[in-house]
Design a protein around this motif. Structure first.
Motif, mmCIF file in Angstrom:
data_model
loop_
_atom_site.group_PDB
_atom_site.id
_atom_site.type_symbol
_atom_site.label_atom_id
_atom_site.label_comp_id
_atom_site.label_asym_id
_atom_site.label_seq_id
_atom_site.Cartn_x
_atom_site.Cartn_y
_atom_site.Cartn_z
ATOM 1 N N THR A 403 0.726 -1.316 0.065
ATOM 2 C CA THR A 403 0.083 0.067 0.054
ATOM 3 C C THR A 403 0.964 1.322 0.070
ATOM 4 O OG1 THR A 403 -0.159 -0.376 2.532
ATOM 5 C CG2 THR A 403 -2.046 -1.179 0.953
ATOM 6 N N GLY A 404 2.160 1.202 -0.109
ATOM 7 C CA GLY A 404 2.968 2.158 -0.323
ATOM 8 C C GLY A 404 3.346 3.154 0.995
ATOM 9 N N LYS A 405 3.378 2.615 2.052
ATOM 10 C CA LYS A 405 3.887 3.079 3.459
ATOM 11 C C LYS A 405 5.173 3.528 3.528
ATOM 12 C CE LYS A 405 -0.564 3.240 4.531
ATOM 13 N NZ LYS A 405 -1.264 2.669 3.319
ATOM 14 N N ARG A 406 5.730 4.246 4.298
ATOM 15 C CA ARG A 406 7.015 4.500 4.751
ATOM 16 C C ARG A 406 7.445 3.660 5.700
ATOM 17 N NH1 ARG A 406 6.080 10.799 5.583
ATOM 18 N NH2 ARG A 406 4.329 9.706 6.752
ATOM 19 N N ILE A 407 8.219 2.679 5.736
ATOM 20 C CA ILE A 407 8.807 1.718 6.551
ATOM 21 C C ILE A 407 10.145 1.788 6.784
ATOM 22 C CG2 ILE A 407 8.946 -0.488 6.763
ATOM 23 C CD1 ILE A 407 6.795 -0.918 4.407
ATOM 24 N N ILE A 408 10.419 1.768 8.145
ATOM 25 C CA ILE A 408 11.919 1.966 8.776
ATOM 26 C C ILE A 408 12.219 0.629 9.523
ATOM 27 C CG2 ILE A 408 13.237 2.844 10.458
ATOM 28 C CD1 ILE A 408 12.590 5.595 9.366
ATOM 29 N N SER A 444 13.914 1.091 -1.972
ATOM 30 C CA SER A 444 14.673 0.860 -0.670
ATOM 31 C C SER A 444 15.972 1.468 -0.607
ATOM 32 C CB SER A 444 14.708 -0.641 -0.752
ATOM 33 O OG SER A 444 15.460 -1.154 -1.731
ATOM 34 N N PHE A 445 16.374 1.654 0.648
ATOM 35 C CA PHE A 445 17.611 1.934 1.023
ATOM 36 C C PHE A 445 18.112 1.046 2.393
ATOM 37 C CE2 PHE A 445 14.929 5.659 -0.641
ATOM 38 C CZ PHE A 445 16.051 6.193 -1.428
ATOM 39 N N PRO A 446 18.640 -0.019 1.842
ATOM 40 C CA PRO A 446 19.110 -0.942 3.201
ATOM 41 C C PRO A 446 19.831 -0.326 4.125
ATOM 42 C CG PRO A 446 19.406 -2.020 0.649
ATOM 43 C CD PRO A 446 19.045 -0.506 0.637
ATOM 44 N N TYR A 447 20.744 0.694 3.723
ATOM 45 C CA TYR A 447 21.499 1.201 4.742
ATOM 46 C C TYR A 447 21.193 2.763 4.494
ATOM 47 C CZ TYR A 447 24.813 3.547 8.037
ATOM 48 O OH TYR A 447 25.074 4.411 9.051
ATOM 49 N N VAL A 459 11.818 10.382 -0.669
ATOM 50 C CA VAL A 459 11.150 9.189 -1.662
ATOM 51 C C VAL A 459 9.847 8.757 -1.067
ATOM 52 C CG1 VAL A 459 11.776 7.135 -2.740
ATOM 53 C CG2 VAL A 459 13.467 8.652 -2.457
ATOM 54 N N PRO A 460 8.859 8.863 -1.978
ATOM 55 C CA PRO A 460 7.580 8.371 -1.523
ATOM 56 C C PRO A 460 7.603 6.780 -1.261
ATOM 57 C CG PRO A 460 7.156 9.643 -3.199
ATOM 58 C CD PRO A 460 8.563 9.415 -3.149
ATOM 59 N N ALA A 461 7.166 6.159 -0.175
ATOM 60 C CA ALA A 461 6.934 4.944 0.228
ATOM 61 C C ALA A 461 8.412 4.316 0.390
ATOM 62 C CB ALA A 461 6.040 4.172 -0.657
ATOM 63 N N TYR A 462 9.122 4.959 0.986
ATOM 64 C CA TYR A 462 10.528 4.463 1.255
ATOM 65 C C TYR A 462 10.609 3.431 1.907
ATOM 66 C CZ TYR A 462 10.891 7.129 5.518
ATOM 67 O OH TYR A 462 10.548 7.562 6.783
ATOM 68 N N ASP A 478 5.746 5.628 8.740
ATOM 69 C CA ASP A 478 4.339 5.051 8.958
ATOM 70 C C ASP A 478 4.340 3.825 9.702
ATOM 71 O OD1 ASP A 478 3.163 7.223 7.374
ATOM 72 O OD2 ASP A 478 3.820 6.140 5.567
ATOM 73 N N LEU A 479 5.590 2.935 9.664
ATOM 74 C CA LEU A 479 5.551 1.751 10.201
ATOM 75 C C LEU A 479 7.083 1.432 10.642
ATOM 76 C CD1 LEU A 479 3.853 -1.077 11.006
ATOM 77 C CD2 LEU A 479 4.883 -1.882 8.985
ATOM 78 N N LEU A 480 7.513 1.364 11.864
ATOM 79 C CA LEU A 480 8.788 1.069 12.339
ATOM 80 C C LEU A 480 8.861 -0.277 12.921
ATOM 81 C CD1 LEU A 480 11.145 3.597 14.065
ATOM 82 C CD2 LEU A 480 10.839 1.488 15.140
#
Length: 815
Positions: A403-408, A444-447, A459-462, A478-480
């Motif tokens: 759904t394109g949420k920003r995830i860390i 995606s930004f693995p690091y 970046v949207p939905a990184y 949005d989600l950690l």
């Protein structure tokens, strides 16, 4: 893919300076045109000095801040790298390909230095997603640099990687990759390695039986039954080839005759491909002989176990991997070497990797880290909590991905390489292990670190991996997911960022509201959704979802059970591929019901036998429409959110391309297989049309591979099609034999046929031979018929013969 295929585009070296901080010291063979401070901070993660060795991964050409300058990039026509392993480039024509950067950080302690240690990072940039194969040479190169710190080390590394010869590596299509990764057989697609095989001493190599064939052939694959005893007269009978309309000889009588005794069918563990040119060779190929037991005794089911019935199996010949050095023991990998200085470093390159699968990720590790539902905190949101409080954390992660949420992913005091692995695993999970969806790796930004925070957060939905706990208080995610504790946190203002309307999208009420949007629905009542949308900042949501949609929870329980029983990573990946495929088909049905058509799937239509030429069904249909409506309602919000992402745009384009490029055209193969496997009631007419359509449209190698790609071995493989061998209508049985004969023409089809149970294998061999005898009799009669005087019977003696035995198909596969 030539030996100079440009496996390595650039080599970078960064060093930590006590005064100036992280510095990019070398760029070989030329500068990338990217901000050097960005590259240096990406190569030297926070806390690198606390780790002796650490691996990190990051990407270039994602956004403007890390895009290589076109003037300086090595993309001239003579050295441009080729697209890997038969995959079409997922990027837009005007968008540069992603560069994967594999980075090795090493801390070498030295008391003579100011900080007591020297921290260096060496990285290679490549377009290959399986970057883990370069780890051995990167380790040696960094050791070399520590002993001789000069740019010559980078040049040696660059030349060594680019000299790696992958010219003989099999190039697999998408369907071949799916078939390979879903099979645990180590000899799958053995024929792909035929051009690198070396014959044994004394072996007549004039005819290579392992040569990949694109046309059916009856050679060496006349039988796949193991443990069948043959007498000399059986061999003579088998040597007589009878021409059939299927262009593929059926298993002969020797395939199921024991000279008076019943057939014994053994366990198949391998495929033996022998020559029919030897003195005592048979036209038939034995199946099931292994290297460890080349002389296993045959058994009989008639109770006679005397020595006269014990025959020895032929030893493996062309199938034996021991004489094929480049084939090794597992055809899932291609074995080659990288020559670095005086060392030949072995390389094990996976052949079934998709672009969305980068590095050596592990879904099992991801599932184990986030498997406790009580550690989920934050408000409930319909995009994420498709099953309310019972939604599993892994399902929440999947929903956030699609759904394109920003995830860390946060890994405080964890190695940056470990955090990177979780990000790559999440990308593989959302994409169905690269086989279904795409668009995750590019965001995606693995690091990720503080130095370029503004760029990657824009970046949207990184999907980012960080080690600094300061990001926990950031308002931009949005989600950690905290990999240290296994906790999952939903942003408290997620309802403000992603508001949810009080009602369902236009068109859905006609489908699901009357049946599912009530106090017993899987998503709660409309009042619950309204309350969820009116959550104030800092308040806990009152959105409560009833535990009615248990499909996701049942799936996760199956996965957890498989992990507990020590099933491997390959099975878990195949299961998630199937899960994402089902999500896409449900989304297609939802879009069709909402808008009247779908852009990435077949229309949902049932089988119609009322037409002159019966029409096959297509699309996503449910055995129980009431349960199906509830499932659509449970998925409605996440599907609606997914349809606004880039991943949705990609799959629409992929479906349009598949409509033009698929080998099997004209009908929905997945729908037909679903009907054969799961339909509660299936009419004779529908079974007949389905089997005949498969038999008529699955003849070439590409068509066989496409069909097998839909047949996951853990789901039964060919078993449900083989049940048609016992159908009461002879036309259905004949069509099934035709289909299996066409599969048997190719080695990969033989491997799938071996997975049938004993009854199904024997039924196939018996019916194929019976029909062969019938064709032989008819052929003999036709040869004798011209010698007889024609007989003109009166019209009153005319008979109407049943056409049940020989069915004439129509042009569209109907009858």
């Amino acid at each position: 893919m030539g030996s100079d295929g440009g496996h390595c585009s650039f080599v970078l070296l960064a060093e930590f300076d006590i005064l100036a901080g992280a510095q990019l010291k070398y760029q070989f063979p030329q500068p990338l045109g990217v901000d050097e401070s960005v590259l240096a901070m990406s190569m030297l993660p926070d806390g690198a000095e606390t780790q002796l060795d650490d691996w990190t991964i990051f990407f270039l050409n994602q956004t403007a801040f890390n895009t290589i300058s076109p003037v300086l990039a090595l993309d001239t026509p003579d050295v441009k790298t080729t697209t890997l392993m038969g995959e079409a480039s997922p990027s837009a024509p005007d968008k540069p390909d992603l560069l994967c950067v594999l980075n090795l950080v090493r801390t070498k302690h030295d008391p003579t230095l100011d900080r007591g240690a020297k921290v260096l990072a060496l990285a290679i940039c490549t377009r290959h997603p399986f970057i883990q194969i370069f780890k051995p040479v990167l380790l040696m190169a960094l050791d070399d640099y520590f002993s001789d710190p000069s740019q010559d080390c980078l040049a040696r590394l660059f030349d060594a990687v680019n000299s790696m010869d992958l010219s003989a590596a099999p190039i697999l299509t998408r369907n071949e990759k799916i078939v390979m990764r879903s099979s645990e057989r180590k000899d799958i697609f053995t024929e792909k390695f035929a051009h690198v095989a070396q014959p044994l001493h004394g072996w007549n190599s004039g005819k290579n039986l392992l040569q990949h064939r694109s046309n059916p052939s009856g050679e060496s694959f006349s039988s796949f039954e193991e443990g069948i005893l043959m007498r000399n007269k059986d061999k003579e009978e088998a040597s007589v080839a009878i021409q059939q309309p299927t262009a593929q000889s059926s298993p002969s009588e020797a395939s199921f005759s024991l000279g008076g005794s019943a057939v014994w069918v053994g366990e198949e563990s391998g495929l033996e491909m022998g020559s029919n040119e030897g003195e005592n060779d048979s036209v038939l190929s034995f199946v099931g002989t292994t290297v460890n037991a080349p002389s296993r005794r045959r058994r009989s089911t008639d109770g006679s176990s005397g020595s006269s019935q014990a025959h020895m199996a032929r030893p493996l010949t062309a199938h034996t991997p021991s004489y094929q050095p480049n084939m090794a023991k597992d055809t899932h990998f291609y074995h080659t070497t990288v020559a670095y200085k005086d060392h030949q470093l072995p390389i094990k390159m996976p052949l079934a990797t998709f672009p969305e699968e980068v590095g050596d990720y592990s879904l099992i590790t991801l599932i184990k880290a986030f498997s406790v539902q009580t550690l989920v905190s934050g408000p409930f949101h319909p995009h994420l909590h498709t099953n309310g409080p019972q939604t599993h954390p892994i399902i929440i992660l999947f929903n956030a991905l699609v759904t394109g949420k920003r995830i860390i992913f946060l890994g405080h005091k964890k190695p940056a390489g470990e955090v990177s692995s979780f990000v790559l695993s999440a990308c593989a999970l959302g994409s169905g292990c690269g086989a279904v969806l795409r668009g995750f790796i590019e965001r995606s930004f693995p690091y990720a670190n503080l130095n370029n925070r503004d760029e990657w957060e824009a970046v949207p939905a990184y999907i980012a991996g960080v080690t600094n706990p300061i990001f926990k208080s950031s308002p931009t995610w949005d989600l950690l997911l905290d990999i240290s504790t296994g906790s999952v946190t939903v942003a408290r203002d997620i309802h403000i960022t992603y508001p949810v309307s009080a009602g369902m999208p236009l068109g859905v009420p006609n489908i699901v509201r009357s049946a599912t949007f009530s106090t017993e629905s899987s998503l709660g009542s409309e009042e619950d959704i309204v309350r969820a949308g009116n959550v104030k900042d800092g308040a806990k949501s009152d959105f409560v979802v009833k535990a009615d949609n248990n499909a996701d929870n049942l799936f996760i329980e199956d996965i957890k059970s498989a992990i507990e029983y020590h099933y491997g990573e390959s099975l878990v990946r195949v299961r998630f591929t199937e899960y994402v495929l089902r999500f896409v088909r449900i989304a297609s049905r939802y879009e069709e019901d909402m808008t009247g058509s779908t852009k990435f799937g077949y229309p949902s239509t049932p089988f119609d036998s009322r037409l002159p030429n019966p029409r096959l069904g297509s699309g996503m249909l449910f055995n129980d429409e009431t349960a199906g409506r509830k499932e659509l309602a449970a998925n409605a919000h996440r599907i609606d959110a997914w349809r606004k992402t880039n991943s949705y745009e990609y799959i629409c384009a992929d479906f349009r391309n598949a409509q033009l490029m698929d080998a099997i055209q004209g009908f929905d193969v997945a729908h037909q297989l679903f009907r054969l496997r799961n339909a509660r009631s299936l009419s004779e007419a529908e079974v007949q049309v389905i089997i005949r359509a498969l038999a008529e449209n699955v003849k070439t190698y590409d068509q066989v591979i496409e069909l097998l790609a839909y047949l996951m071995p853990f789901g039964g493989g060919l078993m449900h099609i083989a049940f048609c061998l016992f159908h009461q209508k002879e036309s259905v049985r004949d069509a099934t034999v035709d289909l299996f004969n066409q599969l048997r023409a190719f080695p990969v089809g033989v491997l799938f046929l071996q997975t049938l149970n004993h009854f199904q294998r024997y039924a196939y061999v018996r019916q194929a031979h019976a029909r062969e005898k019938r064709y032989a009799a008819e052929h003999q009669y036709q040869q004798q018929a011209p010698q007889q005087q024609p007989f003109y019977a009166p019209s009153s003696f005319n008979r109407t013969y049943s056409t049940d035995r020989m069915v004439t198909p129509t042009s569209n596969g109907g009858f």
